[in-house]
Enzyme design. Structure first.
Site, PDB file in Angstrom:
ATOM      1  N   ARG A   4      11.135  -6.227   5.267  1.00 30.94           N
ATOM      2  CA  ARG A   4      11.112  -4.940   5.798  1.00 30.94           C
ATOM      3  C   ARG A   4      11.494  -4.563   7.064  1.00 30.94           C
ATOM      4  O   ARG A   4      12.219  -3.661   7.336  1.00 30.94           O
ATOM      5  CB  ARG A   4       9.666  -4.525   5.349  1.00 30.94           C
ATOM      6  CG  ARG A   4       9.531  -2.980   5.565  1.00 30.94           C
ATOM      7  CD  ARG A   4       8.129  -2.669   5.455  1.00 30.94           C
ATOM      8  NE  ARG A   4       7.129  -2.663   6.468  1.00 30.94           N
ATOM      9  CZ  ARG A   4       5.766  -2.685   6.614  1.00 30.94           C
ATOM     10  NH1 ARG A   4       5.258  -2.092   5.527  1.00 30.94           N
ATOM     11  NH2 ARG A   4       5.111  -2.934   7.726  1.00 30.94           N
ATOM     12  N   ARG A  20      11.184  -1.171  12.270  1.00 31.19           N
ATOM     13  CA  ARG A  20       9.855  -0.884  13.024  1.00 31.19           C
ATOM     14  C   ARG A  20       9.466  -1.874  13.885  1.00 31.19           C
ATOM     15  O   ARG A  20       9.965  -3.334  13.925  1.00 31.19           O
ATOM     16  CB  ARG A  20       8.737  -0.998  11.861  1.00 31.19           C
ATOM     17  CG  ARG A  20       8.226   0.058  11.238  1.00 31.19           C
ATOM     18  CD  ARG A  20       7.120   0.113  10.182  1.00 31.19           C
ATOM     19  NE  ARG A  20       6.062  -0.549  10.702  1.00 31.19           N
ATOM     20  CZ  ARG A  20       4.966  -0.436   9.797  1.00 31.19           C
ATOM     21  NH1 ARG A  20       4.604   0.258   8.716  1.00 31.19           N
ATOM     22  NH2 ARG A  20       3.760  -1.162  10.356  1.00 31.19           N
ATOM     23  N   LYS A  78       0.723  -1.156   0.207  1.00 33.54           N
ATOM     24  CA  LYS A  78      -0.031  -0.008   0.072  1.00 33.54           C
ATOM     25  C   LYS A  78       0.825   1.325   0.162  1.00 33.54           C
ATOM     26  O   LYS A  78       0.615   2.276  -0.700  1.00 33.54           O
ATOM     27  CB  LYS A  78      -0.914   0.084   1.200  1.00 33.54           C
ATOM     28  CG  LYS A  78      -1.883  -1.065   1.364  1.00 33.54           C
ATOM     29  CD  LYS A  78      -2.792  -0.831   2.364  1.00 33.54           C
ATOM     30  CE  LYS A  78      -2.281  -0.989   3.898  1.00 33.54           C
ATOM     31  NZ  LYS A  78      -1.745  -2.251   4.393  1.00 33.54           N
ATOM     32  N   ARG A 137      -9.762   0.332   8.703  1.00 32.29           N
ATOM     33  CA  ARG A 137      -9.210  -1.080   9.160  1.00 32.29           C
ATOM     34  C   ARG A 137     -10.424  -1.686   9.724  1.00 32.29           C
ATOM     35  O   ARG A 137     -10.418  -2.914   9.947  1.00 32.29           O
ATOM     36  CB  ARG A 137      -8.197  -0.947  10.085  1.00 32.29           C
ATOM     37  CG  ARG A 137      -6.933  -1.257   9.263  1.00 32.29           C
ATOM     38  CD  ARG A 137      -5.653  -0.952  10.275  1.00 32.29           C
ATOM     39  NE  ARG A 137      -4.523  -1.546  10.034  1.00 32.29           N
ATOM     40  CZ  ARG A 137      -3.414  -1.101   9.515  1.00 32.29           C
ATOM     41  NH1 ARG A 137      -3.513   0.195   9.134  1.00 32.29           N
ATOM     42  NH2 ARG A 137      -2.441  -1.527   9.408  1.00 32.29           N
ATOM     43  N   ARG A 178      -0.847  -9.242  13.337  1.00 33.26           N
ATOM     44  CA  ARG A 178      -1.428  -8.205  12.722  1.00 33.26           C
ATOM     45  C   ARG A 178      -2.229  -8.998  11.362  1.00 33.26           C
ATOM     46  O   ARG A 178      -3.156  -8.481  10.917  1.00 33.26           O
ATOM     47  CB  ARG A 178      -0.042  -7.514  12.036  1.00 33.26           C
ATOM     48  CG  ARG A 178       0.397  -6.448  13.169  1.00 33.26           C
ATOM     49  CD  ARG A 178       1.809  -5.804  12.936  1.00 33.26           C
ATOM     50  NE  ARG A 178       1.779  -5.114  11.786  1.00 33.26           N
ATOM     51  CZ  ARG A 178       2.682  -4.705  10.912  1.00 33.26           C
ATOM     52  NH1 ARG A 178       4.001  -5.227  11.257  1.00 33.26           N
ATOM     53  NH2 ARG A 178       2.629  -4.062   9.554  1.00 33.26           N
TER      54      ARG A 178
HETATM   55  P1  AMP Z   1       0.323   0.428   9.402  1.00 31.96           P
HETATM   56  O1  AMP Z   1       1.755   1.454   9.271  1.00 31.96           O
HETATM   57  O2  AMP Z   1      -0.618   0.904   8.502  1.00 31.96           O
HETATM   58  O3  AMP Z   1       0.850  -0.986   9.185  1.00 31.96           O
HETATM   59  O4  AMP Z   1      -0.145   0.667  10.710  1.00 31.96           O
HETATM   60  C1  AMP Z   1       0.609   0.152  11.824  1.00 31.96           C
HETATM   61  C2  AMP Z   1      -0.136   0.067  13.151  1.00 31.96           C
HETATM   62  O5  AMP Z   1      -0.884   1.171  13.570  1.00 31.96           O
HETATM   63  C3  AMP Z   1      -1.383  -1.095  13.117  1.00 31.96           C
HETATM   64  O6  AMP Z   1      -0.723  -2.420  13.154  1.00 31.96           O
HETATM   65  C4  AMP Z   1      -2.244  -0.478  13.995  1.00 31.96           C
HETATM   66  O7  AMP Z   1      -2.038  -1.037  15.406  1.00 31.96           O
HETATM   67  C5  AMP Z   1      -1.934   0.781  13.915  1.00 31.96           C
HETATM   68  N1  AMP Z   1      -3.189   1.520  13.025  1.00 31.96           N
HETATM   69  C6  AMP Z   1      -2.744   2.033  11.869  1.00 31.96           C
HETATM   70  N2  AMP Z   1      -3.740   2.418  11.138  1.00 31.96           N
HETATM   71  C7  AMP Z   1      -4.952   1.967  11.878  1.00 31.96           C
HETATM   72  C8  AMP Z   1      -6.213   1.895  11.849  1.00 31.96           C
HETATM   73  N3  AMP Z   1      -6.830   2.585  10.883  1.00 31.96           N
HETATM   74  N4  AMP Z   1      -6.978   1.702  12.857  1.00 31.96           N
HETATM   75  C9  AMP Z   1      -6.363   1.129  13.727  1.00 31.96           C
HETATM   76  N5  AMP Z   1      -5.164   1.138  14.066  1.00 31.96           N
HETATM   77  C10 AMP Z   1      -4.373   1.502  13.212  1.00 31.96           C
END
Ligand code: AMP
Length: 377
Positions: free
Chosen positions: A316, A322, A201, A277, A333
């Site tokens: 990654r 991260r 993404k 999400r 996740r």
């Molecule tokens: P990402 O960078 O999009 O993979 O997000 C990393 C983490 O941030 C996720 O595993 C969630 O813990 C949190 N997070 C990001 N976006 C959301 C969302 N829209 N709703 C809830 N948690 C989120």
């Protein structure tokens, strides 16, 4: 008011007075430098140049003279159009440095004719100074020493230039608004880029931003920013993120509207990356956008098999640093994705805006498939 009516036509400001004066002053300064000690004679061509000449002369600081000439229509026409004759030269031009002051040079035919006429009176040199030049319309080879502004081939008005003798008094320069010229609507492409963690993404979002000038909201990035800045939200979010869980909907939704509004009312679109999400988040997004008269134009789903996701995320993790890119958290996740996020596929399918893209393979091919969807919006 930027648009005005003159007789039967509409015009809008294209060069404001302030900009015109800056350019006129810059030209005058060059003349002051080049012509010092030559006592140049400015020959301003009426009617159009009267305002330009008046402003230009007030920026001229070297000794100089000014006189006004007119162009009368020459009898008959030629294949190149009407030719005009210069009238009103009362001075002795022999040995003088002449600067012709024109409001606008288009085809250049008239100026060429003037140069020929003046040339017969033995001046020391003849120079051209024009307020405006339409380079696209020039038909003859001309050495134009001083050009204040170069403009496209539009019909213009104001600052001495007229439309049927009207509008010479306008302080700014205006351009004709043509009948078929509609205000260009901004196409707003709000896009949800969707997929499991590791589906690409973020990578594809970057390419979309570059190609279509879109804005980007990555809730993950926003949350990581909050954590880095040690905010209250950041402190709460960190526990969920490190655990591979979702941050509660209410916190995410509150944060989103503020970021979205920061792009103003008429942006080209926002890519929502990592949001929504959950189904409640999708509903909240729909509501937030509709309150602003906006909508999600497409949900683009990047479809990638599970084993590939795991491989990509572990790789990654080695590079990104991260804290949630480790085997155990990744597993969690992905589980969370299947249980809470994947139901959105059906939700968007029912909303009629889901587009599934094969997310395996060459990045550019995937991007090309995404672009096909975006260009249809
Ligand atoms: P990402 O960078 O999009 O993979 O997000 C990393 C983490 O941030 C996720 O595993 C969630 O813990 C949190 N997070 C990001 N976006 C959301 C969302 N829209 N709703 C809830 N948690 C989120």
């Amino acid at each position: 008011m930027d648009t005005i009516q003159v007789l039967d036509k509409k015009f809008r400001i294209s060069i404001p007075e302030k900009e015109i004066l800056q350019r006129v002053e810059a030209v005058a300064q060059r003349i002051n430098r080049d012509m010092a000690g030559k006592n140049p004679l400015f020959l301003a061509v009426l009617n159009g140049s009267f305002i330009f000449a008046a402003d230009l002369m007030r920026f001229i600081t070297i000794p100089s003279e000014i006189s006004f000439v007119k162009l009368a229509s020459y009898q008959g026409t030629t294949s190149t159009g009407k030719v005009k004759e210069v009238i009103g030269i009362n001075e002795n031009l022999a040995g003088r440095t002449i600067i012709i002051v024109e409001d606008i040079v288009e085809s250049g035919l008239t100026i060429k004719r003037m140069l020929e006429t003046l040339g017969t009176r033995n001046p020391e040199s003849v120079h051209i100074c024009t307020l405006l030049l339409k380079p696209e319309k020039l038909q003859v080879d001309l050495d134009i020493d001083y050009v204040a502004l170069r403009i496209p081939n539009d019909f213009i008005l104001g600052y001495g230039l007229d439309y049927n003798q009207q509008g010479r008094n306008l302080r700014d320069i205006y351009t004709l608004v043509t009948d078929n010229e509609q205000p260009k609507p901004v196409i707003m492409r709000n896009i949800v880029i969707f997929g499991a963690p590791g589906s690409g993404k973020g990578t594809q979002s970057d390419k979309l931003i570059e190609k279509y000038g879109l804005n980007h909201i990555s809730t993950g990035d926003v949350l990581r920013g909050e954590i880095k800045n040690g905010t209250e939200l950041g402190k709460i979010a960190k526990q969920y993120i490190d655990d591979g869980m979702l941050v509660p909907d209410s916190l995410i939704v509150d944060m989103l509207a503020g970021v979205y509004d920061s792009y103003g009312k008429e942006h080209k679109g926002v890519i929502f990356d990592g949001f929504p999400r959950t189904v409640p988040q999708a509903e909240a997004l729909k509501k937030m956008l509709s309150e602003r008269g906006h909508k999600v134009a497409a949900m683009i789903e990047l479809d990638v098999p599970e084993d590939e996701l795991m491989t990509r995320l572990l790789k990654r993790g080695e590079l990104s640093g991260r804290t949630d890119d480790n085997a155990e958290t990744i597993k969690k996740r992905l589980d969370v994705y299947h249980s809470q996020t994947a139901p959105l596929i059906e939700w968007y399918e029912n909303d009629g805006i889901r587009h599934k893209i094969d997310g395996l393979g060459d990045l550019d091919h995937i991007f090309a498939d995404i672009c096909k969807v975006v260009e249809e919006l």
